[in-house]
Motif scaffolding. Sequence first.
Motif, short mmCIF file in Angstrom:
data_model
loop_
_atom_site.label_atom_id
_atom_site.label_comp_id
_atom_site.label_asym_id
_atom_site.label_seq_id
_atom_site.Cartn_x
_atom_site.Cartn_y
_atom_site.Cartn_z
N ILE A 54 6.18 -7.73 10.25
CA ILE A 54 7.41 -6.95 10.10
C ILE A 54 8.50 -7.78 9.43
N ASP A 55 8.67 -9.01 9.91
CA ASP A 55 9.72 -9.88 9.36
C ASP A 55 9.45 -10.23 7.89
N THR A 56 8.23 -10.61 7.57
CA THR A 56 7.92 -11.02 6.19
C THR A 56 7.95 -9.83 5.23
N CYS A 63 11.36 -4.17 2.35
CA CYS A 63 10.88 -2.91 2.92
C CYS A 63 11.23 -2.91 4.41
N ASP A 64 12.14 -2.08 4.80
CA ASP A 64 12.67 -2.08 6.16
C ASP A 64 11.76 -1.26 7.08
N VAL A 65 10.94 -1.95 7.86
CA VAL A 65 10.07 -1.27 8.83
C VAL A 65 10.56 -1.62 10.23
N ALA A 66 10.65 -0.61 11.07
CA ALA A 66 11.18 -0.81 12.42
C ALA A 66 10.12 -1.22 13.42
N SER A 67 8.87 -0.85 13.14
CA SER A 67 7.80 -1.16 14.08
C SER A 67 6.50 -1.37 13.31
N ALA A 68 5.53 -1.95 14.01
CA ALA A 68 4.25 -2.22 13.37
C ALA A 68 3.55 -0.93 12.96
N ALA A 69 3.80 0.15 13.70
CA ALA A 69 3.17 1.42 13.37
C ALA A 69 3.57 1.90 11.97
N GLU A 70 4.77 1.53 11.54
CA GLU A 70 5.25 1.96 10.23
C GLU A 70 4.60 1.17 9.09
N LEU A 71 3.88 0.10 9.43
CA LEU A 71 3.19 -0.66 8.40
C LEU A 71 1.99 0.10 7.85
N GLU A 72 1.43 1.01 8.64
CA GLU A 72 0.26 1.75 8.20
C GLU A 72 0.67 3.02 7.46
N ILE A 73 0.06 3.24 6.32
CA ILE A 73 0.29 4.46 5.56
C ILE A 73 -0.70 5.52 6.04
N PRO A 74 -0.21 6.64 6.56
CA PRO A 74 -1.13 7.63 7.14
C PRO A 74 -2.05 8.24 6.09
N ARG A 75 -3.22 8.66 6.54
CA ARG A 75 -4.19 9.25 5.61
C ARG A 75 -3.64 10.52 4.96
N SER A 76 -2.77 11.23 5.69
CA SER A 76 -2.18 12.44 5.12
C SER A 76 -1.38 12.13 3.87
N GLN A 77 -0.77 10.93 3.82
CA GLN A 77 -0.02 10.52 2.62
C GLN A 77 -0.96 10.21 1.47
N ARG A 188 -8.33 2.61 6.16
CA ARG A 188 -6.94 2.42 6.60
C ARG A 188 -6.19 1.64 5.52
N VAL A 189 -4.90 1.97 5.35
CA VAL A 189 -4.07 1.32 4.34
C VAL A 189 -2.80 0.83 5.01
N PHE A 190 -2.42 -0.42 4.71
CA PHE A 190 -1.21 -1.02 5.27
C PHE A 190 -0.27 -1.44 4.13
N ARG A 191 1.01 -1.20 4.33
CA ARG A 191 2.01 -1.54 3.33
C ARG A 191 2.49 -2.98 3.48
N ILE A 192 1.59 -3.90 3.31
CA ILE A 192 1.92 -5.32 3.38
C ILE A 192 1.29 -6.02 2.18
N GLY A 193 1.91 -7.10 1.74
CA GLY A 193 1.39 -7.83 0.60
C GLY A 193 1.61 -9.32 0.76
N GLY A 194 1.30 -10.07 -0.29
CA GLY A 194 1.53 -11.50 -0.28
C GLY A 194 0.63 -12.26 0.68
N ALA A 195 1.01 -13.49 0.95
CA ALA A 195 0.22 -14.35 1.83
C ALA A 195 0.12 -13.76 3.24
N GLN A 196 1.17 -13.04 3.67
CA GLN A 196 1.16 -12.47 5.01
C GLN A 196 0.06 -11.40 5.16
N ALA A 197 -0.21 -10.66 4.09
CA ALA A 197 -1.27 -9.66 4.15
C ALA A 197 -2.64 -10.33 4.25
N VAL A 198 -2.84 -11.41 3.49
CA VAL A 198 -4.09 -12.16 3.56
C VAL A 198 -4.28 -12.72 4.96
#
Length: 437
Positions: A54-56, A63-77, A188-198
């Motif tokens: 969340i912090d990184t 990208c302002d995410v309030a919780s870990a749940a918001e890191l995941e992009i829902p399949r409906s999207q 599953r898809v997560f909106r994270i990138g960079g070294a933190q995603a790895v």
Amino acid sequence: MVNITIKRLDSGSSGFDHALDDLLAWDETSDREIHERVTAILARVRRDGDSALIDTTREFDRCDVASAAELEIPRSQLQAAWEGLSPDGAEALETAAARIRAYAERQAMESWEYREPDGTVLGQQITPLDRVGVYVPGGKAAYPSSVLMNVVPAKVAGVPEIIMVVPTPGGETNPWVLAAAYLAGVDRVFRIGGAQAVGALAYGTETVPRVDKIVGPGNIYVATAKQLVFGQVGIDMIAGPSEILIISDGLTDPDWIAMDLFSQAEHDENAQAILITPDAAHRDAVEASIRRLLPDMERSAVIAASLSSRAALILVRDLDEAAAVANRVAPEHLELSVADPRSLVRKIRNAGAIFMGRYTAEALGDYCAGPNHVLPTGGTARFSSPLGVYDFQKRSSLIFCSADGAAALGRTASRLARGEGLTAHARSAEYRIPKDE
């Protein structure tokens, strides 16, 4: 007017070997400061899990995410992105996916075994990896083609779960990338990138599952992170800047050659584009085409920077020498723009993908020809290969000994084990030998 200075090398000059070595020198991942920053990010993710993500994500992707749940992009999207494509866009993705799948299906390895006269059975069992992580770039450009090239072979291999990570700078998602993920069957898809995603894929967090292998290209931080987590997980390769090398016999339209060089130079300022030809007049014509066509390119500044820093127009004695120089370069993409590419290709030993003939533009391989566009860079084509179904499959050796086979092999194993001073090995084998022998 775009100013560029393109290196000209001549294989007949005394300093050619040194000049070529200088041209090919590249080791982006050796940057000590980047290495230290990535190490710190990985340690933070491993220690703090979701909170670190969340912090990184806030810090690096704005990208302002309030919780870990918001890191995941829902399949409906993902589905909405697919359904929102134009008919032409959807057809293009479907055509590319079908061609990639058809090629990949010919790569799949199968289990096998054989039986020896005494009943011993030897073989190999092929199984897919359990879970794969796919990194998709989302910074300077979006690459739905990269989604297909990484996911489709994994699906053909039978991988049951595929996790995709993609940065969304400023919270913006790319509909083409999400649509490609839906079409390819990403789980599953997560909106994270960079070294933190790895790090998240390598170690797992409360929300992001740990994977067995990470594939997909990224920037220097992603490449460095993949290098550092290797061993904790598998990786496909350490991808460097894009490369193209064109061998031309001098009879291809110089505008075609120039645009093919542009096609890789436009990726980023560190991409490398090289022409090798035995025709001095053709070299001049290609450079003239480059200077005439460049100002009209949308990414002219990037192309100009790439051509000025890492490109070269190389004059050689003949096509045999051109092949020898190409083998030394071991390029990611190699175009054989010659009258008889089938004869010349037999002289090529080191290349990620080989595009044969004047009509086979490298760009076709990037998107829809069928073979994978995830290729070895930086000369690693000397010892590595394109991404394929085999990268998502494991091989386990099968050994079944009959009683007779155990006795026969046991005698051989016993002698070898005692020769190595490993008595327990020897006695283990000897227990299977009948006492009366």
